[in-house]
Design a protein around this motif. Structure first.
Motif, mmCIF file in Angstrom:
data_model
loop_
_atom_site.group_PDB
_atom_site.id
_atom_site.type_symbol
_atom_site.label_atom_id
_atom_site.label_comp_id
_atom_site.label_asym_id
_atom_site.label_seq_id
_atom_site.Cartn_x
_atom_site.Cartn_y
_atom_site.Cartn_z
ATOM 1 N N GLN A 297 0.811 -1.218 0.000
ATOM 2 C CA GLN A 297 0.000 0.000 0.000
ATOM 3 C C GLN A 297 0.846 1.272 0.000
ATOM 4 N N THR A 298 1.963 1.242 0.723
ATOM 5 C CA THR A 298 2.780 2.453 0.845
ATOM 6 C C THR A 298 4.205 2.183 0.373
ATOM 7 N N PHE A 299 4.912 3.247 0.115
ATOM 8 C CA PHE A 299 6.302 3.146 -0.306
ATOM 9 C C PHE A 299 7.150 2.502 0.788
ATOM 10 N N GLU A 300 6.892 2.853 2.041
ATOM 11 C CA GLU A 300 7.655 2.300 3.162
ATOM 12 C C GLU A 300 7.456 0.783 3.266
ATOM 13 N N ASP A 301 6.217 0.321 3.047
ATOM 14 C CA ASP A 301 5.951 -1.119 3.064
ATOM 15 C C ASP A 301 6.697 -1.818 1.929
ATOM 16 N N ARG A 302 6.720 -1.170 0.777
ATOM 17 C CA ARG A 302 7.429 -1.727 -0.374
ATOM 18 C C ARG A 302 8.916 -1.885 -0.069
ATOM 19 N N VAL A 303 9.508 -0.863 0.519
ATOM 20 C CA VAL A 303 10.923 -0.907 0.863
ATOM 21 C C VAL A 303 11.187 -2.000 1.895
ATOM 22 N N ALA A 304 10.313 -2.120 2.889
ATOM 23 C CA ALA A 304 10.481 -3.147 3.923
ATOM 24 C C ALA A 304 10.409 -4.553 3.319
ATOM 25 N N LEU A 305 9.500 -4.763 2.378
ATOM 26 C CA LEU A 305 9.378 -6.073 1.736
ATOM 27 C C LEU A 305 10.589 -6.394 0.868
ATOM 28 N N ILE A 306 11.116 -5.407 0.171
ATOM 29 C CA ILE A 306 12.317 -5.619 -0.645
ATOM 30 C C ILE A 306 13.514 -5.905 0.260
ATOM 31 N N ASP A 307 13.602 -5.196 1.397
ATOM 32 C CA ASP A 307 14.678 -5.483 2.350
ATOM 33 C C ASP A 307 14.568 -6.905 2.893
ATOM 34 N N GLU A 308 13.342 -7.338 3.174
ATOM 35 C CA GLU A 308 13.134 -8.706 3.657
ATOM 36 C C GLU A 308 13.514 -9.713 2.569
ATOM 37 N N ALA A 309 13.150 -9.413 1.326
ATOM 38 C CA ALA A 309 13.516 -10.298 0.210
ATOM 39 C C ALA A 309 15.033 -10.383 0.075
ATOM 40 N N ASN A 310 15.706 -9.259 0.239
ATOM 41 C CA ASN A 310 17.173 -9.260 0.151
ATOM 42 C C ASN A 310 17.802 -10.047 1.292
#
Length: 158
Positions: free
Chosen positions: A137-150
């Motif tokens: 939903q938000t840019f911050e959530d997107r960044v957190a998910l990409i960090d988790e994926a990394n």
């Protein structure tokens, strides 16, 4: 609230039985019978209930529990944040089991079509988390998910 399905002792949470995945009487989960993965379908409800049971249990999930949840996921088409997140959670649980040596790697056993080895599970989990990011939903959530994926990504040395 208790489930009204005969023989089921589960409790309703968010309108879905946490044991059998059934909806309260009068609500139809198969409004779209040609689409077993549709958000209101019984197969999705069952997979969701099964996944919640695995994730919320105090004892670690065994190989049989993971395979049962994966079998229910195989009939669903992940097309929203919740389904991709559940898939990622299942894969993260399997990775954790392999890391803790509570489960042995087995290339002959598939979890959602993925051989039960750490490298393959990490690759699939990274992909699922990146797909989650598309629905964030938000840019911050997107960044957190990409960090988790990394963080899930297999370590490589150059």
């Amino acid at each position: 609230m208790q489930c009204k399905k005969e023989g089921c002792e589960g409790k309703l949470k968010d309108g879905i039985c946490q044991v059998c995945g059934a909806m309260p009487e009068g609500e139809s989960g198969d409004a779209y019978p040609g689409y077993p993965g549709y958000p209101g379908s019984l197969s999705r409800q069952s997979a969701t209930a099964n996944m919640r049971q695995i994730m919320e249990s105090q004892t670690p999930a065994c190989k049989a529990d993971l395979l049962e949840a994966a079998q229910k996921f195989e009939s669903m088409m992940p097309d929203d944040f919740a389904s991709w997140r559940m898939q990622a959670n299942l894969l993260l649980t399997a990775i954790k089991q392999l890391e803790l040596r509570q489960m042995e790697p087995d290339e002959t056993t598939n979890l959602m079509g993925i051989p039960l080895t750490e490298v393959n599970l990490r690759h699939a989990c990274e992909k699922a988390l990146r797909n989650c990011a598309h629905f964030a939903q938000t840019f911050e959530d997107r960044v957190a998910l990409i960090d988790e994926a990394n963080s899930v990504r297999q370590t490589t040395w150059f």
